[in-house]
Design an enzyme around this catalytic site. Structure first.
Site, PDB file in Angstrom:
ATOM      1  N   SER A   1      -4.011  21.206 -19.074  1.00  0.00           N
ATOM      2  CA  SER A   1      -4.018  22.348 -18.161  1.00  0.00           C
ATOM      3  C   SER A   1      -2.916  22.333 -17.118  1.00  0.00           C
ATOM      4  CB  SER A   1      -5.373  22.439 -17.451  1.00  0.00           C
ATOM      5  OG  SER A   1      -5.599  21.295 -16.659  1.00  0.00           O
TER       6      SER A   1
ATOM      7  N   LYS B   1     -14.601  29.362 -18.333  1.00  0.00           N
ATOM      8  CA  LYS B   1     -13.215  29.821 -18.260  1.00  0.00           C
ATOM      9  C   LYS B   1     -13.070  31.103 -19.087  1.00  0.00           C
ATOM     10  CE  LYS B   1     -11.169  25.464 -16.821  1.00  0.00           C
ATOM     11  NZ  LYS B   1     -12.407  24.788 -16.412  1.00  0.00           N
TER      12      LYS B   1
ATOM     13  N   THR C   1     -31.325  16.684 -16.258  1.00  0.00           N
ATOM     14  CA  THR C   1     -30.720  17.802 -15.549  1.00  0.00           C
ATOM     15  C   THR C   1     -31.445  19.099 -15.884  1.00  0.00           C
ATOM     16  OG1 THR C   1     -28.539  16.742 -15.584  1.00  0.00           O
ATOM     17  CG2 THR C   1     -28.588  19.107 -15.194  1.00  0.00           C
ATOM     18  N   THR C   2     -31.775  19.876 -14.866  1.00  0.00           N
ATOM     19  CA  THR C   2     -32.367  21.195 -15.099  1.00  0.00           C
ATOM     20  C   THR C   2     -31.417  22.036 -15.933  1.00  0.00           C
ATOM     21  OG1 THR C   2     -33.599  21.115 -13.027  1.00  0.00           O
ATOM     22  CG2 THR C   2     -33.188  23.301 -13.952  1.00  0.00           C
TER      23      THR C   2
END
Length: 434
Positions: A216, A275, A304-305
Site C-alpha cells: 500500500s 476498503k 470477539t463479538t
C-alpha cells in the site's frame, strides 16, 4: 475540636501519607515519560493529528471539516480507503437498512454464542465464492484476521516455518511474531533471497510463504506466480494479503491473484471489507478444514463479538455487486492513471507501479506535515502525511487514493494546489523529458 490521634489513627494516617507520596511519584514518572515520548514525535515532525470530518452520503469525496474552534469548512478527501465509493452505494445502504430494521444494531454475542446470523453466513458464502475457495471466515477487521490466523497456524502445523516479505503489513508481522514458531524475513519481492532461505531449511519442515498482492505505501505488486512456483518446488503453503486489491482487480473483484488467474494456487487469502467494499471487517478464504481449524483454535476469533448483522449485510451486498461491476473498476484505474500522468507532467516525484495508489514523495517529515496542513487550510484538500515508521525515513510522502467519485473538478483543484505549494516550499521537481 478533634482530640489527639491515638496510636492506631497515627499508623493509619502515616500509611495514607506514604500511599499518597507513592501515587504522586508514579503519576510524575508517568507524566514525564509520556511528555518525553510525545515531544520526540513533535520534534521529528511525526506527531499524528486527527481531524474531525463528516462524510456526506451521496456526495463523497466531499465532507465537512469540523475545526477545533467549532467552525466548519467543506473539504475534499483524497486519502480515504473507500476506494470505489461503495460506502455510499444505494445497494449497500439498502441492505444495511433492511438488516437493521429486521434485527437491530448488534449481533448479540460471539460467533460461538448467539452471534452467528443468516447475514454472517451469507457474507462468508459470497467471499468463498469470490476467491474460488471452499470456505471463508469473518473477523472484525483484516488486521485481526491476519494476526489471529498467522499466530494460530503453528498450533495446527507443529514446526511450521513462515517466510515473510520484509514489507508485509504490521498485522502480518505481529501475527508471525506472536506465534512462537520459526520465521524467516526475505527481502521485499526478492525471489533469490526467498529461494536461499527455503533451501537453507529442513526439506521436511512444514513451510508457508506470506506476502501481499499490492503493497500500500509504494503501490507495487508481488511476483505472485513466481512465489507460487517456489512454493510448489519446496512444498510450501501460500498466504496472500489482498487487502488493497479485493474488489478492484480481477474480473469479479477477487484481487490480483484472480486477475492473474492464480487463485487456485493460493492456499489462504486475507481480505478486508473496509476498503473497496466500503463497509467494515476482514476475513480469510481457504479450505473448509482450514477455516474450521482457525475458528476452533484462534482466540482472536473465538472471544470477539461478531460483526453487527447490518454490517455483514452491507458487505455481502457490496461483494455481490462488485462481482459484476467491471465498469466501476475500469473507471477507478482510469482516475488513478490520469492523476499520475498530470502529477508527472508537473515534475512531481511520484511512484508509479501501475496500481491505483499514488504516492508523492516529499522526503522530510516536517515538509510532509506542512504540505498536508497547507492543502487543508488553504485549499480544502485533505490528505494525511505518511511518515516513519509507516515508511522508511527519507521517503515521507503524501499518498493519494483517487476513486471513481473523484471527478475532473476535484482533480483540477488538487493538481493546481500541489503545483502552487510545491513551488512555495521550493521543493525539487523531476527533470521533464523533451
Amino acid at each position: 475540636m478533634a482530640g489527639p490521634l491515638g496510636p492506631k489513627d497515627r499508623k493509619t494516617k502515616k500509611a495514607d501519607d506514604v500511599t499518597a507520596l507513592h501515587n504522586d511519584a508514579r503519576a510524575r514518572m508517568l507524566d514525564e515519560a509520556l511528555d518525553s515520548a510525545i515531544a520526540r514525535l513533535h520534534e521529528e515532525g511525526r506527531y499524528r493529528t486527527f481531524i474531525d470530518i463528516e462524510r456526506e452520503s451521496g456526495r463523497y469525496p466531499h465532507a465537512t471539516w469540523r475545526r477545533p474552534d467549532g467552525s466548519e469548512r467543506p473539504i475534499t478527501v483524497w486519502c480515504g480507503n473507500d476506494y470505489l465509493g461503495m460506502g455510499q452505494h444505494p445497494v449497500v445502504l439498502s441492505a444495511m437498512h433492511e438488516a437493521i430494521d429486521r434485527t437491530g444494531a448488534g449481533s448479540g454475542g460471539t460467533r460461538n454464542i448467539s452471534g452467528t446470523t443468516v447475514y454472517h453466513k451469507r457474507l462468508e458464502a459470497e467471499l468463498a465464492d469470490l476467491h474460488g475457495k471452499e470456505g471463508a471466515l469473518l473477523f472484525t477487521s483484516a488486521y485481526i484476521a491476519n494476526d489471529a490466523t498467522l499466530s494460530t497456524l503453528p498450533k495446527l502445523l507443529p514446526g511450521l516455518i513462515i517466510y515473510s516479505d520484509a514489507l508485509n503489513h504490521a498485522s502480518m508481522i505481529e501475527g508471525i511474531r506472536r506465534n512462537g514458531g520459526a520465521k524467516r524475513i526475505f527481502r521485499h519481492n526478492d525471489l533469490e533471497d526467498l529461494r536461499a532461505k527455503l533451501e537453507a531449511d529442513d526439506p521436511a519442515a512444514p513451510k508457508l510463504i506470506a506476502f501481499e498482492s499490492v503493497y500500500s505505501m509504494d503501490g507495487d505488486f508481488a511476483p505472485i506466480e513466481a512465489i507460487c512456483d517456489l512454493a510448489d518446488e519446496f512444498g510450501a503453503l501460500t498466504y496472500i494479503d489482498e487487502v488493497h486489491a479485493v474488489g478492484m482487480y480481477g474480473p469479479r473483484g477477487g484481487g490480483v491473484a484472480e486477475r492473474d488467474r492464480l487463485s487456485a494456487r493460493i492456499d489462504i487469502v486475507n481480505g478486508t471489507l473496509a476498503k473497496a467494499f466500503g463497509v467494515m471487517g476482514g476475513y480469510i478464504a481457504a479450505s473448509h478444514k482450514l477455516c474450521d481449524a482457525i475458528r476452533s483454535y484462534a482466540p482472536g476469533f473465538i472471544f470477539t463479538t461478531s460483526l453487527p448483522p447490518a454490517v455483514a449485510a452491507g458487505a455481502a451486498a457490496s461483494v455481490a455487486h462488485l462481482k459484476t461491476d467491471q465498469a466501476l473498476r475500469d473507471l477507478h484505474q482510469e482516475r488513478a492513471a490520469v492523476l499520475k500522468l498530470r502529477l508527472r507532467g508537473l515534475g512531481l516525484p511520484i511512484i508509479d507501479h501501475g496500481s491505483h495508489i499514488v504516492p508523492l514523495i516529499v522526503g522530510d517529515p516536517k515538509h510532509t506535515k506542512l504540505l498536508s496542513d497547507m492543502l487543508l487550510d488553504d485549499f480544502g484538500i485533505y490528505v494525511q502525511p505518511i511518515n516513519f515508521p509507516t515508511v522508511p525515513r527519507g521517503t515521507e510522502r503524501l499518498r493519494f487514493t483517487p476513486s471513481p467519485v473523484h471527478g475532473s473538478g476535484e482533480m483540477d483543484a488538487l493538481v493546481r494546489a500541489l503545483d502552487i505549494l510545491w513551488g512555495r516550499c521550493a521543493l525539487n521537481r523531476a527533470e521533464l523529458a523533451g
